[in-house]
Motif scaffolding. Sequence first.
Motif, PDB file in Angstrom:
ATOM      1  N   ASN A 630       0.858  -1.198   0.000  1.00  0.00           N
ATOM      2  CA  ASN A 630       0.000   0.000   0.000  1.00  0.00           C
ATOM      3  C   ASN A 630       0.884   1.235   0.000  1.00  0.00           C
ATOM      4  OD1 ASN A 630      -2.086   1.800   0.235  1.00  0.00           O
ATOM      5  ND2 ASN A 630      -2.261   1.575   2.451  1.00  0.00           N
ATOM      6  N   ILE A 631       0.796   2.058  -1.029  1.00  0.00           N
ATOM      7  CA  ILE A 631       1.674   3.230  -1.124  1.00  0.00           C
ATOM      8  C   ILE A 631       0.943   4.536  -0.804  1.00  0.00           C
ATOM      9  CG2 ILE A 631       3.143   2.101  -2.835  1.00  0.00           C
ATOM     10  CD1 ILE A 631       1.809   4.000  -4.940  1.00  0.00           C
ATOM     11  N   LEU A 632      -0.356   4.471  -0.436  1.00  0.00           N
ATOM     12  CA  LEU A 632      -1.117   5.694  -0.144  1.00  0.00           C
ATOM     13  C   LEU A 632      -1.709   5.630   1.251  1.00  0.00           C
ATOM     14  CD1 LEU A 632      -3.223   6.466  -3.360  1.00  0.00           C
ATOM     15  CD2 LEU A 632      -1.298   7.771  -2.478  1.00  0.00           C
ATOM     16  N   ASP A 633      -1.628   6.763   1.979  1.00  0.00           N
ATOM     17  CA  ASP A 633      -2.372   6.822   3.239  1.00  0.00           C
ATOM     18  C   ASP A 633      -3.773   7.384   2.963  1.00  0.00           C
ATOM     19  OD1 ASP A 633      -2.229   9.586   3.022  1.00  0.00           O
ATOM     20  OD2 ASP A 633      -0.926   9.884   4.754  1.00  0.00           O
ATOM     21  N   GLU A 634      -4.555   7.548   4.019  1.00  0.00           N
ATOM     22  CA  GLU A 634      -5.949   7.941   3.848  1.00  0.00           C
ATOM     23  C   GLU A 634      -6.125   9.337   3.275  1.00  0.00           C
ATOM     24  OE1 GLU A 634      -7.636   7.376   7.677  1.00  0.00           O
ATOM     25  OE2 GLU A 634      -7.733   5.191   7.497  1.00  0.00           O
ATOM     26  N   ASN A 635      -5.067  10.181   3.363  1.00  0.00           N
ATOM     27  CA  ASN A 635      -5.142  11.557   2.871  1.00  0.00           C
ATOM     28  C   ASN A 635      -4.536  11.726   1.482  1.00  0.00           C
ATOM     29  OD1 ASN A 635      -6.283  12.789   5.320  1.00  0.00           O
ATOM     30  ND2 ASN A 635      -4.345  12.140   6.240  1.00  0.00           N
ATOM     31  N   PRO A 644      12.946  10.073  -2.917  1.00  0.00           N
ATOM     32  CA  PRO A 644      12.354  11.277  -2.276  1.00  0.00           C
ATOM     33  C   PRO A 644      10.827  11.294  -2.330  1.00  0.00           C
ATOM     34  CG  PRO A 644      12.946  11.775  -4.536  1.00  0.00           C
ATOM     35  CD  PRO A 644      13.298  10.315  -4.327  1.00  0.00           C
ATOM     36  N   TYR A 645      10.207  10.152  -2.670  1.00  0.00           N
ATOM     37  CA  TYR A 645       8.764  10.157  -2.911  1.00  0.00           C
ATOM     38  C   TYR A 645       7.952  10.052  -1.627  1.00  0.00           C
ATOM     39  CZ  TYR A 645      10.926   8.928  -7.331  1.00  0.00           C
ATOM     40  OH  TYR A 645      11.748   8.915  -8.419  1.00  0.00           O
ATOM     41  N   LYS A 646       8.557   9.547  -0.575  1.00  0.00           N
ATOM     42  CA  LYS A 646       7.824   9.343   0.672  1.00  0.00           C
ATOM     43  C   LYS A 646       7.317  10.686   1.208  1.00  0.00           C
ATOM     44  CE  LYS A 646       8.115   6.874   5.050  1.00  0.00           C
ATOM     45  NZ  LYS A 646       8.980   6.029   5.923  1.00  0.00           N
ATOM     46  N   GLY A 647       6.018  10.742   1.502  1.00  0.00           N
ATOM     47  CA  GLY A 647       5.401  11.977   2.021  1.00  0.00           C
ATOM     48  C   GLY A 647       4.888  12.904   0.935  1.00  0.00           C
ATOM     49  N   MET A 648       5.175  12.590  -0.329  1.00  0.00           N
ATOM     50  CA  MET A 648       4.645  13.414  -1.435  1.00  0.00           C
ATOM     51  C   MET A 648       3.144  13.185  -1.588  1.00  0.00           C
ATOM     52  SD  MET A 648       7.126  13.357  -4.750  1.00  0.00           S
ATOM     53  CE  MET A 648       8.714  14.187  -4.784  1.00  0.00           C
ATOM     54  N   ARG A 649       2.443  14.205  -2.111  1.00  0.00           N
ATOM     55  CA  ARG A 649       1.060  14.007  -2.502  1.00  0.00           C
ATOM     56  C   ARG A 649       1.035  13.189  -3.785  1.00  0.00           C
ATOM     57  NH1 ARG A 649      -1.936  19.652  -2.599  1.00  0.00           N
ATOM     58  NH2 ARG A 649      -0.284  20.064  -4.114  1.00  0.00           N
TER      59      ARG A 649
END
Length: 1283
Positions: A630-635, A644-649
């Motif tokens: 799973n690469i997406l959180d609920e937001n 550098p992708y972690k935390g990106m929209r």
Amino acid sequence: MDVLYVPPPHPDDFRTQQVLIAAQFCPAPPRLLTQTPPGEQHTHQRLPALALAGSQQDVLWGDAAVSWFLCEGAGRAGRSLKERSEVRMWMDVAQNELRPAACALTLPLLGVKGVDKKVQVSSKGVLLSVLRALDRSLEPKTYLVGESITLADIAMATSLLLPFKYALEPADRKSVCNVTRWFVTCVNQPQFLAVLGPLALGHKMAAVNTHTHTAPAATAAAAAANTHAHTHTAQTNGDSAPADGPPKTEAQLKKEAKKREKMEKFQQKKEMEEKKKQQQKPAAEKKKPEKKEIGVITYNTPTPPGDKKDVVSPLPDSYSPQYVEASWYSWWEKQGFFKPEYGRKSLSEPNPRGVFMMCIPPPNVTGSLHLGHALTNAIQDCLTRWHRMRGETALWNPGCDHAGIATQVVVEKKLMRERQLSRHDLGREKFIEEVWKWKNEKGDRIYHQLKKLGSSLDWDRACFTMDPKLSYAVQEAFIRMHEDGTIYRSKRLVNWSCSLNSAISDIEVDKKELTGRTLLPVPGYKDKVEFGVLVAFAYKIEGTGEEVVVATTRIETMLGDTAVAVHPKDPRYQHLKGKMVLHPFCDRRMPVVFDEFVDMAFGTGAVKITPAHDHNDYEVGVRHNLEFINILDENGYLINVPAPYKGMRRFDARKAVLQALKDLGQFKEIKDNPMVVPVCSRSKDIVEPLLKPQWYVSCGEMGKQAADAVREGRLKIIPDHHLKTWFNWMDNIRDWCISRQLWWGHRIPAYFVTVNDPNVKPGEDMDGHYWVSGRTEEEAREKAAKRFNTSKEKITLRQDEDVLDTWFSSGIFPFSIFGWPNQSEDLSVFYPGTLLETGHDILFFWVARMVMMGLKLTGKLPFTEVYLHAVVRDAHGRKMSKSLGNVIDPLDVITGISLEGLHAQLKDSNLDPLEVEKAKQGQKSDYPSGIPECGTDALRFALCAYTSQGRDINLDVNRILGYRHFCNKLWNAVKFAMRTLGDAFTPRDKPQLSGEEGVCDRWILSRLSAAVSLCDAGFRSYDFPAITTAIYNFWLYELCDVYLECIKPVVAGSEPRAAQVSRETLFTCLEAGLRLLSPIMPFVSEELYQRLPRRQPTSSPPSISVTPYPDAQEFCWHSDVVDKEMEFVMCVVRTIRSLRADYNLTKTRADCYLQCVDSETASLVDRFALQLQTLSYSQTIRPVTGGDQDIPQGCAVAIASDRCSVHLMLKGLIDVEKEVSKLSSKRCDLEKVVSKLREKMEKADYTHKVPAKVQEADLEKMRQTQTELEKVNEAIQNFRGMM
């Protein structure tokens, strides 16, 4: 390509305009040239002309032939033989009746000299006579033929351009309001606007007084009219020949010059006489007061809510919805007419007539009415009122849905707007308090709107899905289904809205179709995001120099890829079995898997697999035991990905991943790709497939039971074309996700168990073994202790934060409203229900779930029949959409609204400025003058009349106005009837024949009986158009148009007994006719019914709504013999009326001789002589059984039927020489047309070279022309016999 040749454009050349508008409807419009077709043979023909592709010889001439050819190719000449015949009929009317009168009336206003003043004056009467006939035809229709614009509309509308622009006053236009409505609708269509531009109606032009030149504005119009208007157009000095004929000789020119000179002198003389008359008028002469328009009539008698309306005061002069609809509803409600208990001692006491129960599809508490609601409620209320009037114990149960997502969004926006607070700032309990506060303030609005529609709901039984009674039922349903394993916990892909932080159902996902690269707005992003492109990139194959190319529309999801899939039979990739590919941004090794779901022909035949973010990939992942990342959180922020992708929209990552692939050299290409983008209907966010642990309902066994109930006939679905959809869904049903990550709704009564015991292994959220359900926390604790064999003290519980899908509570609505699972009188009497009526678009989302859950929890079907109505679309067949400006509030149709008012509503919407402007243009096109006040009854009648159009209803709001005019007709008929009955009239105890009825009385009672039977059959089969047609035809065409006219001489005659019998018959028709109408038009039927005397004043029901519906056993007077006799009479009447119209006998009565083939027919004519004389406005009716020698000379002749010919005496009533002269000129023109057509069709290569469609058009034109020529010759011969 076909080439269309037209004269230079002119705003008043209606012939050319007809052709140009027809061309606008063509899928491939012809090329347009303003010249004559090349070739000597075309020199003397008249434009417009159409040269067919591939041949200079195949040229069609004249507006009629060219228009027909163009419209035939565009499907606008009629879809069936009947429609094509009707189109030809209206073209004949335009050509032979409208255009001559229109030109004679308007050309003098445009400056054309030489029109006889008497001709001009009489032409307006002729024109209005034609328009009145047209007005009656358009009363129940939007367009002349079928449900869309045809050549009939184009020909008639263009023929009326001149009168509407220059001659018809507002009062004239108002007198033919259906024609005006239709004309405005036509000229505001895009195809008309492209040719005509915006039209200004009623701008008169003064006649030009120049003696030597025709007014420029008139030239084209006069040329267009030269074969229709019986006028002489002055030629400009120096003109040597008309545009459409050979060069004139010197003698002809001299003769015309003399004629012009005489005409100019005559015109000068007339002008001098008019000037003298003006001077002689007294200076102080008062102008006649203008006739005031009738304003809105309102009911002003003080009447407290719930009290009965004043029915003693005289009825207003005309029907007004505001007057009629005042005060009735509150009286009905207070009297308890809508309650099943009305007129019964006990609900439990069996009713021999049966029980009818139906629950309303609960509208959202946030909602306001749209036309879909109006259709649903019109149909449901008609059915409920019909069953109630039949004496059944009838309950229509109201309710409202808490609408989890919609309501939460509304309140969240309100909090942010007014207090700058989010729900998280308040906390769950405080936020829910705010929602209840909003619901109590605003939530009853839709109930008030339903009352405005006249819905006869039992409001004392109104339910809200969050009420304690219904909430308890929801909790009980979940617990029972969880305990037996039907509800279970699982981690699967759901439709996720990042903006709402919740899973959403399929019905809340809009599928936006894209044809290619498109930039779409996404909530939370400043710039629009790119969609509709396919990005190809390469994965390196481990241990080789090879690569495999894959493509995706969501390049950011490659961060969650765990495999590449190819087809097992694809020869290109057989060598990759057992190989791994390498992820370019991390050390992930991904297998190449072989799966038959891959389409070898699409792209490279290799597909990237992201099991945690795509529904198809999820199935592949399960089959091949792949890793789910799973690469997406609920937001919508990236997780479980490398820097550098972690935390990106998510959509910022889209750009970054694409650039990184380019930098690595693994990017291949990007190209447009048609696709469907899932959009959340609530938040307009892009929906993401997301892996979440949720609660699911196992639907396999329940779906089978629901399918079997239909297959076995225990549940009936109407119409049956929905059965295929039903079985497809039920036989292939998937389990149902019922978790929603919201605060507003029914919180799931499930608890996660933590056991404070080292011997018990800690559980995971997705493991159903660690979840228990309970009505209370204590009950859940006891269940947990028993499951894990430990003491309650060691148990810690955490209730699920989620709420249940709104459809879960809706699924048990038919029995939760009656207090299930507790027993009650209502539950025993009204469950199972009788009928479920709703739109076919929620057949699965609601209907199927009610059936499944009813069978599961009660063991009974919730209803035995399902009637699915159509989806409402606009007049053009488009889906209702705010951005198109075609979403209409039914209250605006009921009360009326200006165009400015419609525009103002757009300001309060969430549309962006460009969409607002587009919507305004849509509103301006469809409602150029706004929406007139139609009233509730007219709206309900129109909606019921429209339900025959299959799956979708193309609703023209303007057509509803026609049914308001129908209400006015009813109004006037009842007012006239009440005067005819008189104050002293007392009806008999019950409707029955006296044996003294006249021929017309027996006929109208036969037609009433037929209408009763048709309505009864229509209600039983849910055929609402059959019901409305039967009622409309009886009232308008039989009672008003025929019977009321026929009894006028009877009532005014010298035989009191015959008059009394007619009064009894009239009363029977009125009283039964209003009862037939009551379920569909409750307000006007109640208003008029209350004015009629009662058959049994002491025991009659107080309201028409609880009066028995007419029964076929009671009204059993239908007679085929009587109907056929009257059908013959009306055929004769129509023939006489047609002859009178042909010879413009508007007020003059003429003797009529009816030549009958036998004595039986003559006897029939003799018995109906009074009716024939009255209805045909004849001086006398004289049956004749002999030959022509028994009929005096000087009659016009027409055949009424194979049994009778009509001979109308004209001698002494018309100018015979003038008529012969006109007809001779017309004969000459027709003979020329026949000659040219024959010459064309007799050419040797005609059948081989000329297209079949053209040959068909030629044959049809030849047939029409020869028929017309025969009629002209017959008329000339007839007139010469009078000389």
